[in-house]
Scaffold this active site. Structure first.
Site, PDB file in Angstrom:
ATOM      1  N   CYS A   1     -32.944  11.842 -23.061  1.00  0.00           N
ATOM      2  CA  CYS A   1     -32.114  12.967 -22.633  1.00  0.00           C
ATOM      3  C   CYS A   1     -31.743  13.777 -23.864  1.00  0.00           C
ATOM      4  CB  CYS A   1     -30.854  12.480 -21.917  1.00  0.00           C
ATOM      5  SG  CYS A   1     -29.881  13.821 -21.198  1.00  0.00           S
TER       6      CYS A   1
ATOM      7  N   SER B   1     -26.674  19.462 -13.288  1.00  0.00           N
ATOM      8  CA  SER B   1     -25.424  18.855 -13.744  1.00  0.00           C
ATOM      9  C   SER B   1     -24.722  19.774 -14.731  1.00  0.00           C
ATOM     10  CB  SER B   1     -25.701  17.502 -14.414  1.00  0.00           C
ATOM     11  OG  SER B   1     -26.323  16.613 -13.503  1.00  0.00           O
TER      12      SER B   1
ATOM     13  N   CYS C   1     -26.823   5.429   4.233  1.00  0.00           N
ATOM     14  CA  CYS C   1     -27.640   5.560   3.022  1.00  0.00           C
ATOM     15  C   CYS C   1     -29.127   5.439   3.358  1.00  0.00           C
ATOM     16  CB  CYS C   1     -27.254   4.482   2.009  1.00  0.00           C
ATOM     17  SG  CYS C   1     -28.199   4.573   0.474  1.00  0.00           S
TER      18      CYS C   1
ATOM     19  N   ARG D   1     -31.467   6.089   0.679  1.00  0.00           N
ATOM     20  CA  ARG D   1     -32.036   6.302  -0.648  1.00  0.00           C
ATOM     21  C   ARG D   1     -32.465   4.991  -1.320  1.00  0.00           C
ATOM     22  NH1 ARG D   1     -28.321   9.531   0.709  1.00  0.00           N
ATOM     23  NH2 ARG D   1     -26.693   7.989   0.382  1.00  0.00           N
ATOM     24  N   LEU D   2     -33.623   5.071  -1.986  1.00  0.00           N
ATOM     25  CA  LEU D   2     -34.100   4.007  -2.868  1.00  0.00           C
ATOM     26  C   LEU D   2     -34.355   4.620  -4.228  1.00  0.00           C
ATOM     27  CD1 LEU D   2     -36.700   2.301  -0.484  1.00  0.00           C
ATOM     28  CD2 LEU D   2     -34.360   1.528  -0.954  1.00  0.00           C
ATOM     29  N   ARG D   3     -34.349   3.779  -5.278  1.00  0.00           N
ATOM     30  CA  ARG D   3     -34.539   4.279  -6.641  1.00  0.00           C
ATOM     31  C   ARG D   3     -35.577   3.447  -7.373  1.00  0.00           C
ATOM     32  NH1 ARG D   3     -29.366   5.482  -5.304  1.00  0.00           N
ATOM     33  NH2 ARG D   3     -28.538   7.459  -6.111  1.00  0.00           N
TER      34      ARG D   3
ATOM     35  N   ASP E   1       2.498  -1.125 -30.437  1.00  0.00           N
ATOM     36  CA  ASP E   1       2.953  -0.279 -31.543  1.00  0.00           C
ATOM     37  C   ASP E   1       3.069   1.186 -31.123  1.00  0.00           C
ATOM     38  OD1 ASP E   1       3.520   0.362 -34.368  1.00  0.00           O
ATOM     39  OD2 ASP E   1       1.535   1.285 -34.328  1.00  0.00           O
TER      40      ASP E   1
END
Length: 704
Positions: free
Chosen positions: A97, A197, A338, A340-342, A668
């Site tokens: 990326c 994005s 759902c 979806r598969l990845r 602290d």
């Protein structure tokens, strides 16, 4: 005017039954829910009338009725035990990326896999073809950042050719940095949708959140998509914005207003936990909070009815061209629908984004090539694409499928069948081992920044009390080491119920004799009973890991309110400085604890500092005074530290020293508003490596 793809398809899409169910003889009663048309070379989905209005005996049967008569059930390999049909496949095409987003990737980046471990383009096309043959109609290419892959356009062209086999949508998830340079050939290759994005509209904030420059390039990509759409490209543009408290929640309204004059759907995503992104619930802005903020300025915001498989809850403002969506993975999961598969870039199949169970498809398809990567020449030599298309005949009469495709489909089917009804809740997700987000969409041992989940829910080797023994060990990856996998398989074999990992044993009995050199109970005593540093020069070098935790209990509500509001103290950000203190303390452990070995060469220190919400205390008669003084009546801070190294001795002391260093720093920095804080509950949660192997604290197992 852009020329769109010219293939024309007949009306052939319908609601299908699973392949493992008998075909319904009353086809005339089926509802035709999705009919594919081609208009100007582009696929679109429309809803049609009930098929019961079509007479099978009419003199001129409609094309839809003819389609129904030849309908095939949906693939059983892609249908799970909850009858969810998975027709949407996401494929990661790179782990690289060009940004370092705060919520996605650790600041230091991720170690890159050798090229031979990653899927080649022919392998990606083959797997795409195989999934399309079983009913997948939508493929999304992700990364990393997919546009940094050198052959991304030719790859998209090859996948785009699967339109002839039933693929309808080819989409891309991107950060937009270099998209504008490749967009037009991608559209010609068949691109139908872009999820871009973007988490801020401020160029300076962009550089903070992504740790890189590039805001102007992203906006250029958005403008170019809008220009091409005016020319007829028809790209569905969605902008994904991860909202993080203290960083960009003030930009929610400006993002919404991007859709005033442009057909853009802005989707706000609840901040999700992945390895390395330092998630905390305090940073997460919930969907309800975002919705209320928008309604303050736009009270006419209204809900839009979406598709059953939509991941987002969609809204619109009257008069705006665009829409607003919310992806609510943390507060309101959408697991029930759902589809979806990845596939990860190293060829592992993930059936759930938040799951840590994976199976390797890469290793199966490479077996006929001596476990070497498959290039274009081998693809053609083995006839992989033709074999993938033929796989659709697996349950048809007379259909012949090669052993290779059958093995791949069997593994896919077993993984899909073990998909759970929904992913874990928020409290468990933040403690779950999973890939960093950048690698979801190679399998490397995940950083362990918290304790184990329960063994039964953590391990993919056991489902409903039965060992998953029919899948070879080399095809399994859960983030655990190979030794752990072998241990789990050994423990669950020949048993009807899964067994817990070995628990720690302890005794309060006094020793009956003094330890000797051969007695390992007190290794810091030599033969003469004198204290010495344990000799480790003959021990083997192994991977060592230890995780510990402690609590800082507040004695009044003021510290919790300050931290909950995201405010820092005069000394700085409590969370960040405490993490730094923990890391420093781990490195300094030999200077504090006399018998600890120096120079271990720590390979990792993960410090998690999390705000704990106040909880009401029990009645005084039901609790001891000590427990009351250390209750969460006013909230507190939990510190969890994992330390790892490659060495000859463990790192338990480094982990606990780091935990106390971070906790003392919290004290602290907050003592100005609460001098009555109590630091307690310091304990080791687990250790891995060395002669004792994998040790997990007994009360942790019980709690889970």
């Amino acid at each position: 005017m852009l020329l769109r793809r010219g293939a024309v398809h007949a009306t052939t899409s319908w609601t299908r039954l699973p392949r493992n169910r008998p075909r319904n003889p009353g086809l005339q009663r089926l509802t035709l829910s999705q009919t594919r048309h081609v208009s100007s070379g582009r696929d679109s989905i429309t809803t049609s009338r009930d098929a019961s209005t079509i007479s099978p005996t009419s003199k001129s049967p409609s094309p839809r009725w003819e389609a129904l008569k030849t309908a095939k059930p949906f693939s059983a390999f892609l249908t799970d035990t909850f009858d969810r049909q998975h027709d949407y496949l996401r494929i990661s095409v790179t782990e690289r990326c060009n940004l370092r987003c705060l919520y996605c990737m650790p600041e230091e980046g991720v170690p890159l896999s050798p090229p031979s471990h990653l899927l080649t383009s022919p392998e990606i096309v083959y797997l795409s073809s195989l999934f399309v043959s079983q009913g997948v109609t939508k493929i999304r290419l992700t990364g990393g950042e997919p546009t940094v892959r050198k052959d991304i356009v030719p790859l998209m062209q090859s996948i785009g050719e699967l339109r002839r086999d039933g693929l309808r949508e080819l989409c891309l998830t991107t950060n937009g940095i270099s998209l504008h340079r490749k967009l037009e050939p991608m559209v010609e290759a068949g691109l139908t949708g872009v999820n871009l994005s973007l988490d801020t509209l401020d160029p300076f904030q962009f550089q903070i959140m992504t740790r890189r420059k590039g805001f102007e390039a992203v906006m250029k990509s958005i403008d170019r998509i809008l220009e091409l759409n005016k020319m007829g490209a028809g790209i569905k543009l969605k902008i994904n914005c991860v909202v993080m408290r203290g960083l960009n929640e003030r930009e929610i309204i400006p993002f919404v207003e991007m859709g005033r004059d442009n057909p853009i759907e802005v989707r706000f995503i609840e901040y999700m936990p992945f390895d390395g992104n330092k998630w905390s619930q305090g940073k997460m802005v919930s969907y309800q909070e975002m919705l209320a903020l928008i309604r303050e300025k736009y009270p006419t915001l209204e809900k839009v009815t979406g598709h059953k498989n939509d991941t987002s809850k969609t809204y619109r403002i009257p008069g705006f061209q665009g829409r607003v969506g919310f992806i609510t993975s943390m507060t309101h999961n959408f697991c029930g629908t759902c589809n979806r598969l990845r596939i990860t870039c190293d060829g592992n199949l993930k059936v759930c984004l938040f799951g840590n169970a994976e199976v390797s498809l890469r290793d199966i398809i490479r077996k006929q090539n001596k476990n070497e990567p498959i290039d274009q020449a081998v693809l053609e030599e083995l006839g992989l694409l033709e074999a993938a298309r033929a796989a659709a005949q697996l349950h048809d009469e007379g259909g012949l499928v090669s052993q290779r495709e059958k093995e791949v489909l069997d593994v896919i089917g077993m993984a899909v069948k073990r998909k759970k009804a929904k992913h874990a809740g928020m409290g468990a997700l933040e403690n779950m081992k999973n890939r960093p987000m950048i690698l979801i969409d190679k399998t490397r041992e995940s950083s362990r920044n918290t304790r184990h989940l329960s063994w039964q829910s953590q391990s993919p080797l056991v489902t409903k009390g039965r060992p998953w023994t029919n899948i070879p060990t080399y095809m399994l990856s859960t983030g655990a080491s190979s030794n752990q996998v072998r241990f789990y398989r050994r423990e669950c074999s020949n048993t009807s119920e899964p067994q817990q990992p070995r628990k720690s044993t302890s005794t309060n009995a006094e020793p009956t004799s003094l330890p000797t050199a051969s007695d390992p109970d007190l290794p810091h005593l030599n033969r003469s009973q004198n204290v010495h540093m344990t000799l480790i020069d003959e021990k083997p070098v192994t991977k060592r890991l230890a995780t510990s935790t402690c609590m800082v209990y507040f004695s009044n509500r003021r510290p919790w309110e300050i931290l909950r509001e995201g405010r820092g103290t005069r000394k700085g950000d409590v969370f960040s400085i405490a993490r730094i203190a923990g890391i420093t303390a781990a490195k300094k452990t030999p200077d504090i604890v006399p018998l600890c070995h120096p120079g271990l060469g720590l390979t990792g220190v993960e410090v998690d500092v999390k705000l704990e919400d106040p909880t009401p205390t029990m009645e005084r008669g039901e609790e001891t005074k000590e427990k009351l003084s250390a209750s969460l009546k006013h909230g507190g801070m939990r510190v969890t530290v994992s330390v790892s190294c490659l060495g000859r001795t463990g790192v338990e002391m480094e982990a606990m020293t780091a935990t106390m260093g971070a906790a003392l720093t919290v004290y602290d920095m907050l003592k100005a508003v609460d001098k009555g804080m109590v630091i307690g509950d310091l304990k080791l949660l687990e250790k891995i490596g060395g002669k004792s192997g994998h040790w997990v604290r007994e009360d942790v197992i019980k709690d889970e």
